[in-house]
Design a protein around this motif. Structure first.
Motif, PDB file in Angstrom:
ATOM      1  N   HIS A  41       0.890  -1.182   0.271  1.00 38.64           N
ATOM      2  CA  HIS A  41      -0.393   0.105   0.027  1.00 38.64           C
ATOM      3  C   HIS A  41       1.069   1.582  -0.301  1.00 38.64           C
ATOM      4  O   HIS A  41       0.495   2.329  -0.041  1.00 38.64           O
ATOM      5  CB  HIS A  41      -0.498   0.397   1.148  1.00 38.64           C
ATOM      6  CG  HIS A  41      -1.681  -1.325   1.061  1.00 38.64           C
ATOM      7  ND1 HIS A  41      -2.438  -1.554   0.723  1.00 38.64           N
ATOM      8  CD2 HIS A  41      -1.766  -2.291   2.047  1.00 38.64           C
ATOM      9  CE1 HIS A  41      -3.134  -2.209   0.334  1.00 38.64           C
ATOM     10  NE2 HIS A  41      -3.095  -3.090   1.821  1.00 38.64           N
ATOM     11  N   TRP A  42       2.127   0.985   0.078  1.00 38.71           N
ATOM     12  CA  TRP A  42       3.547   2.626   0.057  1.00 38.71           C
ATOM     13  C   TRP A  42       3.382   2.373  -1.359  1.00 38.71           C
ATOM     14  O   TRP A  42       3.813   1.790  -1.773  1.00 38.71           O
ATOM     15  CB  TRP A  42       4.299   2.309   1.269  1.00 38.71           C
ATOM     16  CG  TRP A  42       3.876   2.254   2.350  1.00 38.71           C
ATOM     17  CD1 TRP A  42       3.055   0.613   3.272  1.00 38.71           C
ATOM     18  CD2 TRP A  42       3.737   3.589   3.241  1.00 38.71           C
ATOM     19  NE1 TRP A  42       2.500   1.649   4.852  1.00 38.71           N
ATOM     20  CE2 TRP A  42       2.867   3.383   4.462  1.00 38.71           C
ATOM     21  CE3 TRP A  42       3.789   4.692   2.930  1.00 38.71           C
ATOM     22  CZ2 TRP A  42       2.845   4.351   5.635  1.00 38.71           C
ATOM     23  CZ3 TRP A  42       3.283   5.779   4.167  1.00 38.71           C
ATOM     24  CH2 TRP A  42       3.140   5.635   4.936  1.00 38.71           C
ATOM     25  N   LYS A  43       3.526   4.281  -1.237  1.00 37.19           N
ATOM     26  CA  LYS A  43       4.630   3.705  -2.665  1.00 37.19           C
ATOM     27  C   LYS A  43       5.614   5.644  -2.282  1.00 37.19           C
ATOM     28  O   LYS A  43       5.493   5.972  -1.715  1.00 37.19           O
ATOM     29  CB  LYS A  43       3.761   4.143  -3.898  1.00 37.19           C
ATOM     30  CG  LYS A  43       4.720   5.386  -4.429  1.00 37.19           C
ATOM     31  CD  LYS A  43       4.006   5.803  -6.264  1.00 37.19           C
ATOM     32  CE  LYS A  43       4.471   6.132  -6.850  1.00 37.19           C
ATOM     33  NZ  LYS A  43       3.030   6.844  -8.305  1.00 37.19           N
ATOM     34  N   ILE A  44       6.568   5.190  -2.372  1.00 34.40           N
ATOM     35  CA  ILE A  44       7.579   6.436  -1.464  1.00 34.40           C
ATOM     36  C   ILE A  44       9.022   6.324  -2.876  1.00 34.40           C
ATOM     37  O   ILE A  44       9.238   5.467  -3.888  1.00 34.40           O
ATOM     38  CB  ILE A  44       8.779   5.263  -0.732  1.00 34.40           C
ATOM     39  CG1 ILE A  44       8.467   4.723   0.172  1.00 34.40           C
ATOM     40  CG2 ILE A  44       9.787   6.093  -0.532  1.00 34.40           C
ATOM     41  CD1 ILE A  44       9.043   3.382   1.571  1.00 34.40           C
ATOM     42  N   ASN A  75      13.947  15.732  -1.736  1.00 31.12           N
ATOM     43  CA  ASN A  75      13.200  15.730  -1.725  1.00 31.12           C
ATOM     44  C   ASN A  75      12.425  14.155  -1.205  1.00 31.12           C
ATOM     45  O   ASN A  75      12.955  13.355  -2.235  1.00 31.12           O
ATOM     46  CB  ASN A  75      12.301  16.382  -2.439  1.00 31.12           C
ATOM     47  CG  ASN A  75      12.554  18.031  -3.395  1.00 31.12           C
ATOM     48  OD1 ASN A  75      12.128  18.172  -1.791  1.00 31.12           O
ATOM     49  ND2 ASN A  75      13.494  18.030  -4.077  1.00 31.12           N
ATOM     50  N   TYR A  76      11.749  13.761  -0.056  1.00 27.93           N
ATOM     51  CA  TYR A  76      11.158  12.492  -0.203  1.00 27.93           C
ATOM     52  C   TYR A  76       9.520  12.419  -0.436  1.00 27.93           C
ATOM     53  O   TYR A  76       8.894  13.406   0.751  1.00 27.93           O
ATOM     54  CB  TYR A  76      11.476  12.273   0.911  1.00 27.93           C
ATOM     55  CG  TYR A  76      13.061  11.414   1.015  1.00 27.93           C
ATOM     56  CD1 TYR A  76      13.390   9.784   0.453  1.00 27.93           C
ATOM     57  CD2 TYR A  76      14.286  11.846   0.938  1.00 27.93           C
ATOM     58  CE1 TYR A  76      14.624   9.748   0.537  1.00 27.93           C
ATOM     59  CE2 TYR A  76      15.415  11.099   0.942  1.00 27.93           C
ATOM     60  CZ  TYR A  76      16.046   9.904   0.630  1.00 27.93           C
ATOM     61  OH  TYR A  76      16.737   9.558   0.051  1.00 27.93           O
ATOM     62  N   SER A  77       9.104  11.528  -0.910  1.00 26.65           N
ATOM     63  CA  SER A  77       7.366  11.675  -0.286  1.00 26.65           C
ATOM     64  C   SER A  77       7.442  10.408   0.032  1.00 26.65           C
ATOM     65  O   SER A  77       8.370   9.207  -0.240  1.00 26.65           O
ATOM     66  CB  SER A  77       6.668  11.666  -1.634  1.00 26.65           C
ATOM     67  OG  SER A  77       7.323  12.694  -2.314  1.00 26.65           O
ATOM     68  N   PHE A  78       5.987   9.719   1.053  1.00 24.49           N
ATOM     69  CA  PHE A  78       5.783   8.893   1.260  1.00 24.49           C
ATOM     70  C   PHE A  78       4.269   8.649   0.984  1.00 24.49           C
ATOM     71  O   PHE A  78       4.022   9.469   2.010  1.00 24.49           O
ATOM     72  CB  PHE A  78       5.848   8.026   3.059  1.00 24.49           C
ATOM     73  CG  PHE A  78       7.693   8.641   2.860  1.00 24.49           C
ATOM     74  CD1 PHE A  78       8.636   7.380   3.209  1.00 24.49           C
ATOM     75  CD2 PHE A  78       7.966   9.959   3.196  1.00 24.49           C
ATOM     76  CE1 PHE A  78      10.021   7.663   3.041  1.00 24.49           C
ATOM     77  CE2 PHE A  78       9.589   9.841   3.365  1.00 24.49           C
ATOM     78  CZ  PHE A  78      10.045   8.689   3.170  1.00 24.49           C
ATOM     79  N   ASP A  79       3.853   8.207  -0.003  1.00 24.65           N
ATOM     80  CA  ASP A  79       2.214   7.505   0.242  1.00 24.65           C
ATOM     81  C   ASP A  79       1.972   6.222   0.017  1.00 24.65           C
ATOM     82  O   ASP A  79       2.177   5.339  -0.036  1.00 24.65           O
ATOM     83  CB  ASP A  79       2.509   7.812  -1.511  1.00 24.65           C
ATOM     84  CG  ASP A  79       2.751   9.096  -1.854  1.00 24.65           C
ATOM     85  OD1 ASP A  79       2.794  10.172  -0.932  1.00 24.65           O
ATOM     86  OD2 ASP A  79       2.593   9.932  -3.239  1.00 24.65           O
ATOM     87  N   LYS A  88      -0.556  11.436   2.139  1.00 20.62           N
ATOM     88  CA  LYS A  88       0.750  11.654   2.080  1.00 20.62           C
ATOM     89  C   LYS A  88       1.647  12.614   2.497  1.00 20.62           C
ATOM     90  O   LYS A  88       1.123  13.354   3.148  1.00 20.62           O
ATOM     91  CB  LYS A  88      -0.459  12.571   0.499  1.00 20.62           C
ATOM     92  CG  LYS A  88      -0.842  12.005  -0.370  1.00 20.62           C
ATOM     93  CD  LYS A  88      -1.665  13.137  -1.332  1.00 20.62           C
ATOM     94  CE  LYS A  88      -1.900  13.978  -0.968  1.00 20.62           C
ATOM     95  NZ  LYS A  88      -2.723  15.247  -1.830  1.00 20.62           N
ATOM     96  N   ASN A  89       2.506  12.116   1.960  1.00 20.54           N
ATOM     97  CA  ASN A  89       3.392  12.446   3.669  1.00 20.54           C
ATOM     98  C   ASN A  89       4.979  13.345   2.748  1.00 20.54           C
ATOM     99  O   ASN A  89       5.064  12.612   2.098  1.00 20.54           O
ATOM    100  CB  ASN A  89       4.021  11.740   4.351  1.00 20.54           C
ATOM    101  CG  ASN A  89       2.589  11.379   5.256  1.00 20.54           C
ATOM    102  OD1 ASN A  89       1.998  11.451   5.760  1.00 20.54           O
ATOM    103  ND2 ASN A  89       2.362   9.998   4.820  1.00 20.54           N
TER     104      ASN A  89
END
Length: 304
Positions: A41-44, A75-79, A88-89
């Motif tokens: 369920h996570w997209k990094i 930039n890091y994204s943790f969705d 969304k983080n």
């Protein structure tokens, strides 16, 4: 006659043995259990960039100043998405400086930004949401034109001075595409000034000397749009508007950012950025910043 009988018995034995093996194989296949692949369920994803600027002159009649500078940003994204739940983080850290011969170092970039949003689906593409953001700079800032030989006592900003913490409740529109929109009718915007030297009346909206926080309660609207203009050239825009219910609602705070990313290859790109801020409580003028540079970058993302 005896030989024929023995051959017949041998043939029957081989036939029965083959059937038994076939039944065993079939039974094994039928009894096997297929274990479904666990859904992630996570997209990094992440983006690292480094830009270097350098100028050198020797006996150059037209004149010029030797200089060296650089800027780095990550930039890091943790969705997360699972059924009706999404989150969304994002974290952004950046710093840049330039050194001109004979002058003190000057900052060109300094940011620490944390963003987080949780949403629950209420209809197609619409989510009831809670959003939070925290933004500040990491190091002292100075007015270089007023204080070219600045010292620490000349600082006009420092870590969490100012620092901005925003918390809002509302709705987000997030279709499968390039555009997303959020409206947060109940938003708390808090400005912190933790540096005692900067806790002066009028600084970043402070009402009295010695105050360390200025709070606003209002509504925030945010829109984001990212598109590929032509192949290998992307244009990313974001606009945020905030109106304070408690004081001068007509004075809308505006934050706008635009990035044009022109990709040369997988690791080299040219970026043009433009930022605009208007906040009457900070400074009664429009703040703008523009940068242009060529550098190396590295991007990654996990499989969905």
């Amino acid at each position: 006659m005896l030989k024929k009988l023995l051959l017949l018995l041998l043939a029957l034995s081989v036939s029965e043995l083959s059937k038994a093996q076939e039944n065993e194989v079939n039974t094994t296949v039928k009894d096997s259990v297929l274990i479904p692949k666990k859904e992630n369920h996570w997209k990094i994803s992440g983006d690292h960039s480094l830009t270097i600027n350098q100028n050198s002159f020797s006996n150059w009649i037209a004149g010029g100043t030797n200089s060296f500078g650089g800027a780095a940003r990550i930039n890091y994204s943790f969705d997360y998405k699972n059924g009706k739940h999404i989150s969304k983080n994002k974290i952004t850290v950046g710093y840049g400086q330039i050194n001109n011969k004979g002058d003190k170092m000057k900052k060109t970039d300094d940011i620490l930004l944390l963003e987080s949003m949780y949403g629950y689906s209420i209809s197609k593409n619409w989510y009831a949401s809670v959003a939070m953001s925290m933004k500040t700079q990491m190091f002292n800032g100075y007015d270089y034109s007023a204080h070219p030989d600045y010292t620490s006592k000349d600082r006009i900003s420092s870590f969490m001075s100012p620092g901005y913490l925003t918390l809002g409740v509302g709705f987000e529109y997030k279709p499968e595409g390039k555009f997303q929109f959020s409206v947060l009718p109940l938003t708390s915007k808090n400005t912190f000034v933790l540096d005692e030297k900067l806790q002066k009346k009028g600084n970043y909206g402070l009402r009295h000397d010695g105050d360390y926080m200025f709070m606003e309660l209002g509504a925030m609207v945010t829109a984001k749009y990212k598109t590929e203009v032509v192949k290998n050239i992307t244009w990313d825009n974001s606009l945020s508007l905030f109106s304070n219910y408690l004081r001068h609602a007509e004075r809308v705070d505006i934050t706008f950012g635009s990035v044009i990313d022109m990709k040369v290859n997988n690791h080299i790109s040219t970026k043009l950025t433009f930022d605009l801020i208007y906040d009457h409580d900070q400074i009664r003028k429009t703040q703008t910043r523009q940068t242009f540079g060529v550098g190396v970058s590295y991007k990654f993302k996990t499989n969905e």
